[in-house]
Design a protein around this motif. Structure first.
Motif, PDB file in Angstrom:
ATOM      1  N   GLU A  42     -12.980 -22.062   7.962  1.00 34.17           N
ATOM      2  CA  GLU A  42     -12.468 -22.136   9.744  1.00 34.17           C
ATOM      3  C   GLU A  42     -12.541 -20.943  10.683  1.00 34.17           C
ATOM      4  O   GLU A  42     -12.051 -20.719  11.960  1.00 34.17           O
ATOM      5  CB  GLU A  42     -11.678 -23.133  10.219  1.00 34.17           C
ATOM      6  N   ASP A  45     -15.594 -15.464  10.269  1.00 33.50           N
ATOM      7  CA  ASP A  45     -17.126 -15.528  10.349  1.00 33.50           C
ATOM      8  C   ASP A  45     -17.429 -14.737   9.139  1.00 33.50           C
ATOM      9  O   ASP A  45     -17.997 -13.816  10.055  1.00 33.50           O
ATOM     10  CB  ASP A  45     -16.676 -15.176  12.133  1.00 33.50           C
ATOM     11  N   ALA A  46     -17.317 -15.657   8.580  1.00 33.75           N
ATOM     12  CA  ALA A  46     -18.631 -14.947   7.608  1.00 33.75           C
ATOM     13  C   ALA A  46     -19.233 -15.783   6.703  1.00 33.75           C
ATOM     14  O   ALA A  46     -19.509 -17.326   6.721  1.00 33.75           O
ATOM     15  CB  ALA A  46     -17.420 -13.928   6.102  1.00 33.75           C
ATOM     16  N   ILE A  47     -20.645 -15.095   5.864  1.00 34.94           N
ATOM     17  CA  ILE A  47     -21.090 -16.201   5.203  1.00 34.94           C
ATOM     18  C   ILE A  47     -20.681 -16.417   4.137  1.00 34.94           C
ATOM     19  O   ILE A  47     -20.031 -15.654   2.903  1.00 34.94           O
ATOM     20  CB  ILE A  47     -22.464 -15.981   5.293  1.00 34.94           C
TER      21      ILE A  47
ATOM     22  N   GLN B  64      -8.523 -23.103  17.700  1.00 38.81           N
ATOM     23  CA  GLN B  64      -8.645 -23.245  16.314  1.00 38.81           C
ATOM     24  C   GLN B  64     -10.094 -24.553  16.376  1.00 38.81           C
ATOM     25  O   GLN B  64      -9.394 -25.521  16.595  1.00 38.81           O
ATOM     26  CB  GLN B  64      -8.141 -22.910  15.417  1.00 38.81           C
ATOM     27  N   PHE B  65     -11.069 -24.311  16.318  1.00 36.01           N
ATOM     28  CA  PHE B  65     -11.671 -25.783  16.668  1.00 36.01           C
ATOM     29  C   PHE B  65     -11.458 -26.921  14.977  1.00 36.01           C
ATOM     30  O   PHE B  65     -12.799 -25.843  13.961  1.00 36.01           O
ATOM     31  CB  PHE B  65     -13.495 -25.722  16.625  1.00 36.01           C
ATOM     32  N   ASN B 154     -14.739 -18.382  18.207  1.00 33.97           N
ATOM     33  CA  ASN B 154     -14.507 -17.822  17.010  1.00 33.97           C
ATOM     34  C   ASN B 154     -14.561 -18.373  15.862  1.00 33.97           C
ATOM     35  O   ASN B 154     -15.831 -19.305  16.075  1.00 33.97           O
ATOM     36  CB  ASN B 154     -12.607 -17.492  17.348  1.00 33.97           C
ATOM     37  N   ALA B 155     -14.308 -18.074  15.037  1.00 29.67           N
ATOM     38  CA  ALA B 155     -15.354 -18.204  13.397  1.00 29.67           C
ATOM     39  C   ALA B 155     -15.228 -20.222  13.736  1.00 29.67           C
ATOM     40  O   ALA B 155     -16.399 -20.263  13.103  1.00 29.67           O
ATOM     41  CB  ALA B 155     -14.046 -17.570  12.116  1.00 29.67           C
ATOM     42  N   SER B 156     -14.268 -20.516  14.232  1.00 32.86           N
ATOM     43  CA  SER B 156     -14.404 -22.079  13.684  1.00 32.86           C
ATOM     44  C   SER B 156     -15.076 -22.193  14.799  1.00 32.86           C
ATOM     45  O   SER B 156     -15.620 -23.534  14.855  1.00 32.86           O
ATOM     46  CB  SER B 156     -13.108 -23.244  14.713  1.00 32.86           C
ATOM     47  N   ASN B 159     -17.336 -25.317  13.203  1.00 31.28           N
ATOM     48  CA  ASN B 159     -17.540 -26.768  13.090  1.00 31.28           C
ATOM     49  C   ASN B 159     -18.172 -27.202  13.897  1.00 31.28           C
ATOM     50  O   ASN B 159     -18.673 -28.155  14.136  1.00 31.28           O
ATOM     51  CB  ASN B 159     -16.359 -27.052  13.342  1.00 31.28           C
ATOM     52  N   PRO B 175     -24.281 -13.943   9.242  1.00 37.76           N
ATOM     53  CA  PRO B 175     -22.377 -13.845   9.273  1.00 37.76           C
ATOM     54  C   PRO B 175     -22.145 -14.906  10.300  1.00 37.76           C
ATOM     55  O   PRO B 175     -20.518 -14.876  10.571  1.00 37.76           O
ATOM     56  CB  PRO B 175     -22.025 -12.963   8.605  1.00 37.76           C
ATOM     57  N   LYS B 176     -22.472 -14.055  11.845  1.00 39.49           N
ATOM     58  CA  LYS B 176     -21.546 -14.456  12.666  1.00 39.49           C
ATOM     59  C   LYS B 176     -22.303 -15.525  13.387  1.00 39.49           C
ATOM     60  O   LYS B 176     -23.020 -15.268  13.420  1.00 39.49           O
ATOM     61  CB  LYS B 176     -22.047 -12.758  14.054  1.00 39.49           C
ATOM     62  N   VAL B 177     -21.065 -16.565  13.378  1.00 42.68           N
ATOM     63  CA  VAL B 177     -21.597 -17.463  14.077  1.00 42.68           C
ATOM     64  C   VAL B 177     -22.355 -17.501  16.182  1.00 42.68           C
ATOM     65  O   VAL B 177     -23.486 -18.618  16.067  1.00 42.68           O
ATOM     66  CB  VAL B 177     -20.135 -18.836  14.624  1.00 42.68           C
ATOM     67  N   ARG B 178     -21.921 -16.458  17.076  1.00 39.86           N
ATOM     68  CA  ARG B 178     -22.087 -16.495  17.550  1.00 39.86           C
ATOM     69  C   ARG B 178     -24.022 -15.874  17.820  1.00 39.86           C
ATOM     70  O   ARG B 178     -24.430 -16.195  18.465  1.00 39.86           O
ATOM     71  CB  ARG B 178     -21.786 -15.431  18.651  1.00 39.86           C
TER      72      ARG B 178
END
Lengths: 469, 485
Positions: A42, A45-47, B64-65, B154-156, B159, B175-178
């Motif tokens: 969470e 932002d990585a794999i 954060q989600f 963001n990284a969350s 989800n 790797p990047k969610v966006r």
């Protein structure tokens, strides 16, 4: 830039998290234990790939064929070395391994590993740095420890400074240091030639470790040697620290308290070859009786390096109450702010030391070759009216400021050329020094928009397009 | 649940929906629809903007989600979107009741494609366009679209991606969610563009091309003709649509591999292989099975290809009244509603990969009975499938059937026969479209009671989000404020 991180422990997670927050890094994390990812997904932002860091298929899946960097920070030296060798073989351009043991020696270069990080050694170096200047609080390092930055109060030696300008000071005394910044009334000033020191100024002084010692010598503040040092906990950091102390201050007596018998034996054996000033005592450092019977009250300095943060914090608090002047606490997982609030001032955190080392290495890789863009920027002072930064440049291409003596350059306001590394030697530039190709330069500046080396010149506006990040 | 964060997300979704509504508004102006129709889009746009900015201004303490926030946000966002999407239908006056409008809107966004409209062709162009355009936005998922568009992700955000994507354990492609969301959108857009060009080339009228592109890309199925694609009598268009229904049923990750020249890895995908095999075999079986009706195997083939790709991808378009087909063919088409196509595609259903994994798990269990104590690892695409994933897959199927049973009981209250009720429920749950008997190929859902329509609307949203995010709303603890907010 594709980066692979093997090992999602404390260090791996911290690096993955800060790297993935930046746009230019694509991060892939490998760990053989998928549970270690759960909390990371969470925030990072990585794999995440569940697998063995030196298995061919896992490495290929993670993109090791065209990755720019692999960082192996698992708990095992052997795994880390093997991961780096395998990745390099597959085509990864750079590799960093975390290696704690001493057995490898200098062989890592021959194995194709580009850098190794030894967290315990780095921590020991950091502690020895903090021990060196008892009167100076707040020792920072630049260029990976080759240049130090200390804070010094003018009030401690007013006769040397008050009413004088920096050029007058350096005219009287031969000190190879740079006064990088002055804090006055909560404001940060980058001193130029006609700056006058006042009582109450706080100086940020930059120089090689030896020059800084020399500076204290000139001021007549020859750092009083700490006579007795007591180290609680006898792990690897303790070994490195005792080794460093035996060389830097051969007359310092070091007493080590460790509760594990076998650790005591091997530590005593290893240290006996190096020095005769070390005493290893088998006992529980968390026990008040042990500390008292080993005369903790007589120690000039107590350093807590046990494996448990809680023990370190409690023993430090106890030592402080017992009247010890300098107490250094190693903290790994406990909230550092909380520890500071308890009143402990000197905290070392191996996790952040390691993370910083690796981040520094990565930044040096991204410092775009051939266009003189800045490699790194460290905030050295954060004042009410803005911050002062130490910005590092590698001179890899032609620039207008090259070849001309510094006194002939028209520099911007609030900007200094801090120090230069040329052919492995570090020096503070004088007026007739000129920048050359291949130098590494540290620029001290209040203006943060310095992205390109030529931005230091007054007649060049900060270019909008050169700001790559 | 982090209320402010969830409300803020819903606000952003509503803002996006307001922007999307500009397209049917433009269509209504272009085709000089009545003032009422134009107002039917303009007014909801303003309402959406007002609601969007009101909710979007919420200032969460934490951005954060958590998984629970993302799941709740996804299902609530879909419900809000469907509700506001129904307003143009209601204001335009062409629908019998508000529940009909909701039903039509849900069917649109979830890309189900069942309709309660009896005479489609009389409706204004803009209304027809909005139905299909809703398909298209719902197909890839509006959250994915939002993730790609907003820089604050963001990284969350992963989800959110997981809550809306389908499959065993949906994850990022890069790797990047966006960036992952952008890649999905790009694949979706370029495939839609290819479909549009080929439909134009097949000689279909421009407006119909747009409508059908949107419907097929989302594997939705709504059409601007009462009898669907069959109305054109255009074999070329039918084959183009069949091809793309098949292609949109494939996991989008496969296309990413292909673009990146990892063809070998793409073709080795087990789910893809099973999908292709099932489609080919079913087409052959049905073509032979129906050859007596259409005279010969080749002429049967045309209908078989279209109907198989349509049902397996849960599009639900029809070119023939398959109600009159032999039992075997009907059974096959019916079963496709349960399976759906591949995970990570725009298709519905339970997804083939779940059946593949559970089939392997069942086989391993049998072997374990014969050789007690033996290790029976289960692998998919050469990777071990964790027992966690297997239990999630079986739990999903349980929830799927549990919801199916409850819904069938509720729909049966109005007294339709069991085949009608059960096929209507499964068609909704799997986002397919037409059912059997009274809700069959050329019939529609208009005669159902309001209760049944509400139940089916719920099923459609539950099916689109793969049940769990919707079921989580029934846990009272999700509605409690977390410690922070």
């Amino acid at each position: 830039m594709n980066i692979i991180i093997v090992g999602c422990g404390n260090v791996g997670y911290a690096i993955a998290r800060s790297l993935s927050a930046e746009k230019i890094y694509d991060v892939t994390v490998i760990d053989s234990d998928s549970d270690s990812f759960e909390h990371a997904v969470e925030t990072t932002d990585a794999i995440f790939i569940n697998g063995n860091g030196f298995s061919e298929s896992t490495l290929i899946e993670a993109g090791a064929r065209d990755a720019h960097l692999l960082i192996s920070v698992t708990g095992s030296d052997e795994t880390n070395i093997l991961c780096c060798i395998c990745a390099k073989h597959l085509g990864t351009k750079n590799t960093i391994a975390r290696v704690s043991g001493t057995e490898l020696g200098g062989m890592w270069k021959d194995l194709g590993i580009d850098a190794i990080i030894n967290p315990e050694l780095q921590t020991a170096l950091e502690i020895s740095r903090q021990l060196r200047y008892p009167t100076a609080a707040n020792v920072d390092t630049l260029l990976g420890g080759r240049v130090e930055l200390i804070t010094y109060k003018v009030a401690d030696a007013p006769g040397f400074f008050v009413g004088k300008s920096p050029s007058q000071f350096f005219g009287e005394y031969d000190a190879d240091i740079l006064i990088a910044a002055v804090e006055r009334d909560g404001k940060a000033i980058v001193p130029n030639g006609d700056f006058i020191f006042q009582d109450g100024d706080l100086l940020r002084i930059l120089g090689r470790p030896s020059s800084i010692s020399n500076f204290f010598f000139i001021l007549g503040k020859k750092p009083e040697r700490i006579k007795d040092t007591m180290i609680i906990g006898g792990g690897r950091t303790t070994y490195w620290l005792a080794d460093l102390l035996s060389r830097q201050a051969p007359k310092t007596r070091v007493k080590i308290i460790e509760k594990d018998k076998t650790r005591c034996e091997s530590l005593a054996e290893k240290l006996s070859i190096k020095t005769s000033m070390c005493l290893v005592v088998h006992g529980d450092g968390a026990n008040e009786e042990t500390l008292l019977s080993e005369d903790i009250e007589q120690a000039g300095c107590v350093i807590c390096l046990t494996d448990e943060d809680e023990h370190n914090v409690l023993i430090s608090l106890y030592s402080q109450r017992a009247g010890i002047k300098k107490v250094i606490t190693e903290v790994n997982y406990v909230n550092q702010k909380l520890v500071r609030e308890l009143g402990l001032k000197n905290i070392v955190c191996p996790l952040s030391i390691t993370t910083e080392f690796i981040m520094r290495y990565i930044k040096s890789l991204t410092g775009n070759e051939g266009n003189n863009e800045r490699a790194m920027a460290n905030e050295i002072y954060d004042g009410a009216d803005g911050s002062i930064q130490a910005i590092e440049f590698k001179v890899t291409a032609k620039a207008r400021c090259l070849g001309t003596p510094i006194k002939g350059l028209k520099l911007r306001n609030s900007l200094l050329i801090g120090c230069i590394i040329r052919d492995e030697s570090i020096f503070i530039p004088a007026g007739d020094t000129s920048l050359q190709m291949g130098d590494t330069v540290i620029i001290i500046s209040k203006e943060s928009k310095i992205h390109h080396l030529d931005d230091i010149l007054a007649n060049r506006l900060p270019s909008i397009f050169s700001g790559s990040l | 649940m982090n209320y402010r964060l969830v409300l803020r997300l819903i606000g952003n979704i509503l803002k996006i929906e307001a922007m999307l509504m500009a397209f049917p508004l433009a269509v209504s102006l272009l085709y000089k629809n009545s003032y009422r129709t134009i107002a039917a889009f303009a007014a909801p746009m303003l309402i959406l903007l007002a609601a969007g900015f009101a909710l979007g201004s919420a200032k969460p303490k934490s951005m954060q989600f958590r998984a629970r926030d993302a799941f709740a946000a996804a299902s609530l966002a879909w419900m809000a979107m469907s509700f506001f999407g129904a307003l143009p239908f209601y204001f335009s006056g062409g629908f019998a009741s508000f529940i009909d409008c909701i039903f039509e809107s849900v069917s649109g966004f979830t890309s189900t494609g069942i309709s309660i409209l009896v005479y489609t062709e009389n409706l204004p162009e803009s209304i027809l366009f909005w139905r299909s355009f809703a398909h298209w936005t719902g197909g890839i998922g509006v959250l994915v679209f939002m993730l790609a568009a907003t820089p604050e992700a963001n990284a969350s955000g992963v989800n959110l991606l997981k809550a809306e994507s389908t499959g065993l354990s949906p994850d990022k492609i890069v790797p990047k969610v966006r960036q992952s969301a952008k890649i999905l959108c790009l694949i979706y857009l370029s495939m839609s563009a290819a479909l549009f060009v080929m439909l134009i080339a097949s000689g279909m009228p421009l407006f119909d091309c747009i409508i059908n592109t949107a419907s097929v890309a989302a594997t939705g199925g709504l059409s601007n003709k009462d009898i669907g694609i069959g109305a054109y009598g255009n074999a070329a268009a039918e084959m183009v649509i069949a091809l793309f229904m098949f292609l949109f049923g494939v996991n989008f990750t496969i296309y990413y591999y292909i673009v990146n020249k990892k063809i070998k890895q793409a073709l080795a995908d087990e789910e893809l292989r099973v999908y292709v095999a099932i489609v080919i075999v079913s087409i052959a079986v049905i073509a032979i099975d129906i050859s007596s009706i259409y005279g010969s195997v080749p002429s049967g083939l045309r209908y078989a290809i279209f109907q198989v790709t349509s049902m397996v991808s849960s599009t639900g378009m029809v070119t023939a009244d398959f109600e009159s087909w032999p039992a075997l063919s009907r059974a096959l088409l019916f079963i496709f509603m349960f399976t759906g196509a591949c995970a990570g595609s725009t298709s519905g259903g339970a997804k083939m990969v779940r059946f593949i994994v559970l089939y392997k798990a069942a086989k391993a269990e049998l072997r374990k009975i014969i050789h007690p104590g033996s290790e029976q690892p289960i692998a998919l695409n050469g990777r071990k499938v964790s027992s966690d994933i297997i239990s999630k897959a079986s739990l999903f199927l349980f929830c799927y059937f549990f919801l199916f049973i409850v819904s069938v009981l509720l729909v049966s209250i109005e007294g339709a026969d069991i085949l009608t009720s059960s096929s209507a429920v499964i068609a909704s749950l799997s986002n397919s479209g037409p059912g059997l008997n009274a809700v069959g190929a050329y019939k529609n859902y208009s005669k159902l009671s309001a209760l049944s329509k509400s139940v089916l609307s719920f099923c459609m949203i539950a099916g689109r989000l793969e049940i769990i995010p919707v079921l989580i709303l029934f846990k009272p603890s999700i509605w409690k404020r977390g410690g922070m907010d």
